[in-house]
Write a protein that holds these residues in place. Structure first.
Motif, mmCIF file in Angstrom:
data_model
loop_
_atom_site.group_PDB
_atom_site.id
_atom_site.type_symbol
_atom_site.label_atom_id
_atom_site.label_comp_id
_atom_site.label_asym_id
_atom_site.label_seq_id
_atom_site.Cartn_x
_atom_site.Cartn_y
_atom_site.Cartn_z
ATOM 1 N N PRO A 91 0.823 -1.209 0.000
ATOM 2 C CA PRO A 91 0.000 0.000 0.000
ATOM 3 C C PRO A 91 0.862 1.268 0.000
ATOM 4 N N PRO A 92 0.270 2.404 -0.367
ATOM 5 C CA PRO A 92 1.005 3.666 -0.339
ATOM 6 C C PRO A 92 1.513 3.971 1.073
ATOM 7 N N SER A 93 2.676 4.572 1.149
ATOM 8 C CA SER A 93 3.298 5.004 2.411
ATOM 9 C C SER A 93 3.541 3.864 3.389
ATOM 10 N N ALA A 94 3.714 2.658 2.888
ATOM 11 C CA ALA A 94 3.906 1.490 3.754
ATOM 12 C C ALA A 94 5.289 1.486 4.387
ATOM 13 N N GLU A 95 5.351 0.838 5.535
ATOM 14 C CA GLU A 95 6.628 0.534 6.173
ATOM 15 C C GLU A 95 6.839 -0.964 5.993
ATOM 16 N N ILE A 96 7.873 -1.320 5.241
ATOM 17 C CA ILE A 96 8.184 -2.713 4.925
ATOM 18 C C ILE A 96 9.431 -3.106 5.702
#
Length: 82
Positions: free
Chosen positions: A68-73
């Protein structure tokens, strides 16, 4: 394009040479696509990405999950124990 933050842990951090990166990825990119992109852009990570554990916004994710947009992976090496 989606802007995401990547966090690297343990041996993956060592191979990446940094604890985090912020990158732009195409919309609707899957975790599998992200691993392929990282393998190409950061060849030292290629072997680690075959067995990496990945979270999206602190929840485990599988190859078919869309980032998703702006995700922290976060990327973790496999854990072994006794």
């Amino acid at each position: 394009m989606n802007h995401i933050k990547l966090l690297f842990f343990a041996t993956i951090r060592d191979r990446a040479g940094t604890k985090s990166l912020e990158i732009d990825i195409p919309a609707d990119l899957t975790i599998l696509g992200l691993k392929e992109k990282l393998s190409t852009d950061y060849p030292d990570l290629k072997d680690s990405l075959k067995s990496v554990l990945i979270t999206i916004n602190r929840e485990y994710a599988f190859d078919e999950a869309i980032v998703p947009p702006s995700a922290e992976i976060a990327l973790f090496p496999p854990v072994s124990g006794g």
